[in-house]
Motif scaffolding. Structure first.
Motif, PDB file in Angstrom:
ATOM      1  N   ARG A 122      -3.823   4.600 -11.427  1.00 48.79           N
ATOM      2  CA  ARG A 122      -3.554   3.188 -11.724  1.00 48.79           C
ATOM      3  C   ARG A 122      -2.659   2.577 -10.647  1.00 48.79           C
ATOM      4  NH1 ARG A 122      -3.538  -0.315 -16.311  1.00 48.79           N
ATOM      5  NH2 ARG A 122      -4.536   1.375 -17.416  1.00 48.79           N
ATOM      6  N   GLU A 123      -1.635   3.300 -10.222  1.00 48.04           N
ATOM      7  CA  GLU A 123      -0.740   2.787  -9.179  1.00 48.04           C
ATOM      8  C   GLU A 123      -1.488   2.593  -7.861  1.00 48.04           C
ATOM      9  OE1 GLU A 123       3.605   4.586 -10.471  1.00 48.04           O
ATOM     10  OE2 GLU A 123       2.158   5.922  -9.509  1.00 48.04           O
ATOM     11  N   ARG A 124      -2.328   3.554  -7.511  1.00 52.20           N
ATOM     12  CA  ARG A 124      -3.121   3.426  -6.280  1.00 52.20           C
ATOM     13  C   ARG A 124      -4.099   2.251  -6.391  1.00 52.20           C
ATOM     14  NH1 ARG A 124      -3.109   8.978  -6.764  1.00 52.20           N
ATOM     15  NH2 ARG A 124      -5.248   9.034  -7.553  1.00 52.20           N
ATOM     16  N   SER A 125      -4.724   2.119  -7.547  1.00 49.89           N
ATOM     17  CA  SER A 125      -5.662   1.023  -7.765  1.00 49.89           C
ATOM     18  C   SER A 125      -4.952  -0.328  -7.676  1.00 49.89           C
ATOM     19  CB  SER A 125      -6.338   1.187  -9.122  1.00 49.89           C
ATOM     20  OG  SER A 125      -7.244   0.139  -9.343  1.00 49.89           O
ATOM     21  N   ASN A 126      -3.785  -0.427  -8.301  1.00 47.08           N
ATOM     22  CA  ASN A 126      -3.004  -1.673  -8.246  1.00 47.08           C
ATOM     23  C   ASN A 126      -2.567  -1.993  -6.824  1.00 47.08           C
ATOM     24  OD1 ASN A 126      -3.279  -2.046 -10.999  1.00 47.08           O
ATOM     25  ND2 ASN A 126      -1.246  -1.262 -11.497  1.00 47.08           N
ATOM     26  N   ALA A 127      -2.179  -0.961  -6.063  1.00 47.53           N
ATOM     27  CA  ALA A 127      -1.770  -1.169  -4.677  1.00 47.53           C
ATOM     28  C   ALA A 127      -2.944  -1.648  -3.829  1.00 47.53           C
ATOM     29  CB  ALA A 127      -1.177   0.116  -4.097  1.00 47.53           C
ATOM     30  N   THR A 128      -4.118  -1.067  -4.059  1.00 45.06           N
ATOM     31  CA  THR A 128      -5.316  -1.483  -3.328  1.00 45.06           C
ATOM     32  C   THR A 128      -5.663  -2.931  -3.661  1.00 45.06           C
ATOM     33  OG1 THR A 128      -6.175   0.769  -3.253  1.00 45.06           O
ATOM     34  CG2 THR A 128      -7.772  -1.011  -2.974  1.00 45.06           C
ATOM     35  N   ARG A 129      -5.661  -3.241  -4.938  1.00 45.66           N
ATOM     36  CA  ARG A 129      -5.962  -4.615  -5.375  1.00 45.66           C
ATOM     37  C   ARG A 129      -4.977  -5.604  -4.752  1.00 45.66           C
ATOM     38  NH1 ARG A 129      -8.488  -7.553  -9.482  1.00 45.66           N
ATOM     39  NH2 ARG A 129      -7.257  -9.281 -10.291  1.00 45.66           N
ATOM     40  N   SER A 130      -3.706  -5.257  -4.759  1.00 40.95           N
ATOM     41  CA  SER A 130      -2.678  -6.128  -4.188  1.00 40.95           C
ATOM     42  C   SER A 130      -2.892  -6.314  -2.686  1.00 40.95           C
ATOM     43  CB  SER A 130      -1.294  -5.543  -4.470  1.00 40.95           C
ATOM     44  OG  SER A 130      -0.296  -6.392  -3.986  1.00 40.95           O
ATOM     45  N   SER A 131      -3.243  -5.254  -1.980  1.00 41.92           N
ATOM     46  CA  SER A 131      -3.511  -5.360  -0.540  1.00 41.92           C
ATOM     47  C   SER A 131      -4.680  -6.301  -0.268  1.00 41.92           C
ATOM     48  CB  SER A 131      -3.823  -3.984   0.050  1.00 41.92           C
ATOM     49  OG  SER A 131      -2.684  -3.165   0.011  1.00 41.92           O
ATOM     50  N   ILE A 132      -5.719  -6.172  -1.072  1.00 39.78           N
ATOM     51  CA  ILE A 132      -6.890  -7.047  -0.905  1.00 39.78           C
ATOM     52  C   ILE A 132      -6.504  -8.499  -1.170  1.00 39.78           C
ATOM     53  CG2 ILE A 132      -9.176  -7.629  -1.820  1.00 39.78           C
ATOM     54  CD1 ILE A 132      -9.484  -4.569  -2.440  1.00 39.78           C
ATOM     55  N   LEU A 133      -5.770  -8.736  -2.259  1.00 41.98           N
ATOM     56  CA  LEU A 133      -5.356 -10.099  -2.598  1.00 41.98           C
ATOM     57  C   LEU A 133      -4.474 -10.696  -1.506  1.00 41.98           C
ATOM     58  CD1 LEU A 133      -4.642  -9.707  -6.420  1.00 41.98           C
ATOM     59  CD2 LEU A 133      -6.403 -11.150  -5.381  1.00 41.98           C
ATOM     60  N   ASN A 134      -3.530  -9.914  -0.988  1.00 44.75           N
ATOM     61  CA  ASN A 134      -2.634 -10.422   0.055  1.00 44.75           C
ATOM     62  C   ASN A 134      -3.400 -10.762   1.330  1.00 44.75           C
ATOM     63  OD1 ASN A 134      -0.441 -10.123  -1.662  1.00 44.75           O
ATOM     64  ND2 ASN A 134       0.121  -8.128  -0.845  1.00 44.75           N
ATOM     65  N   ALA A 135      -4.314  -9.867   1.733  1.00 43.53           N
ATOM     66  CA  ALA A 135      -5.107 -10.130   2.941  1.00 43.53           C
ATOM     67  C   ALA A 135      -6.006 -11.347   2.733  1.00 43.53           C
ATOM     68  CB  ALA A 135      -5.939  -8.893   3.286  1.00 43.53           C
ATOM     69  N   ALA A 136      -6.628 -11.419   1.566  1.00 45.67           N
ATOM     70  CA  ALA A 136      -7.519 -12.555   1.280  1.00 45.67           C
ATOM     71  C   ALA A 136      -6.746 -13.861   1.278  1.00 45.67           C
ATOM     72  CB  ALA A 136      -8.221 -12.337  -0.055  1.00 45.67           C
ATOM     73  N   ARG A 137      -5.578 -13.860   0.646  1.00 43.26           N
ATOM     74  CA  ARG A 137      -4.781 -15.089   0.605  1.00 43.26           C
ATOM     75  C   ARG A 137      -4.483 -15.576   2.013  1.00 43.26           C
ATOM     76  NH1 ARG A 137      -0.229 -17.917   1.096  1.00 43.26           N
ATOM     77  NH2 ARG A 137       0.457 -19.231  -0.641  1.00 43.26           N
ATOM     78  N   ALA A 138      -4.004 -14.673   2.859  1.00 42.63           N
ATOM     79  CA  ALA A 138      -3.649 -15.057   4.227  1.00 42.63           C
ATOM     80  C   ALA A 138      -4.849 -15.653   4.965  1.00 42.63           C
ATOM     81  CB  ALA A 138      -3.098 -13.848   4.981  1.00 42.63           C
ATOM     82  N   LEU A 139      -6.015 -15.038   4.806  1.00 45.46           N
ATOM     83  CA  LEU A 139      -7.200 -15.549   5.489  1.00 45.46           C
ATOM     84  C   LEU A 139      -7.722 -16.844   4.864  1.00 45.46           C
ATOM     85  CD1 LEU A 139      -8.972 -12.156   6.205  1.00 45.46           C
ATOM     86  CD2 LEU A 139      -7.966 -13.721   7.887  1.00 45.46           C
TER      87      LEU A 139
END
Length: 197
Positions: free
Chosen positions: A11-28
């Protein structure tokens, strides 16, 4: 001797992955806009695979919706934090307006929530997100500030909708370079006119 980092749960790894995707997407999405952002660019910026993206999000639009929802939650949290103290109803509305302008000052937020969000997701979905993350609070605040005068619920709802539109229009103008003080003053006067019988 080096200590091992504690092993993270799935769950922690999944949440970290999701957060990374959201952060990268937001910036772009902020720098390029929705239309000019491709999913390969998002996964490259996040340092992940397309499989990871599609494990968490059905498609680019679902990812965009998640970015928008996170932004709306952040705006609601800022308003709650800055205007959540026990205040008289009028002062709570004025504090909420100031908190909204503070929240919308986050770089890129106006573009995401007020320009690209409605264009991509549609006005109906954006209104539903707004209602889920604070729209009802504005209605309740107006009703409390107008007490003991009672208006029909549908009238208060319409007034809150129009006041929210004024907040959004002011945020667009401020983001474009207008003086926040001018719009904050105008919003305060508008609130006073709405709540005064």
């Amino acid at each position: 001797m080096q200590q091992k980092e504690p092993r993270r749960s799935n769950r922690e790894r999944s949440n970290a992955t999701r957060s990374s995707i959201l952060n990268a997407a937001r910036a772009l999405f902020v720098s390029r806009g929705y239309a000019d952002t491709a999913t390969p660019d998002i996964v490259a910026a996040a340092g992940l695979t397309r499989g990871a993206l599609y494990h968490h999000f059905e498609d680019k639009k679902a990812l965009f919706r998640a970015v928008i929802e996170r932004e709306a939650l952040d705006v609601a949290a800022t308003i709650e934090q800055l205007a959540g103290a026990p205040l008289a109803p009028r002062e709570a509305l004025l504090a909420g307006a100031a908190a909204y302008f503070d929240a919308m000052a986050m770089p890129g937020r106006v573009r995401l929530l007020l320009l690209d969000g409605p264009a991509v997701l549609g006005v109906t979905e954006m209104a539903a997100l707004d209602a889920a993350h604070g729209g009802r609070t504005l209605e309740e605040g107006l009703a409390a500030a107008m007490a003991p005068h009672r208006l029909e619920e549908k009238t208060v709802k319409a007034m809150a909708f129009l006041l929210s539109a004024a907040f959004d229009r002011a945020a667009l103008e401020i983001d474009a370079g207008a003086a926040r003080t001018d719009y904050a003053y105008a919003i305060d006067r508008l609130i006073d006119r709405l709540i005064t019988p």
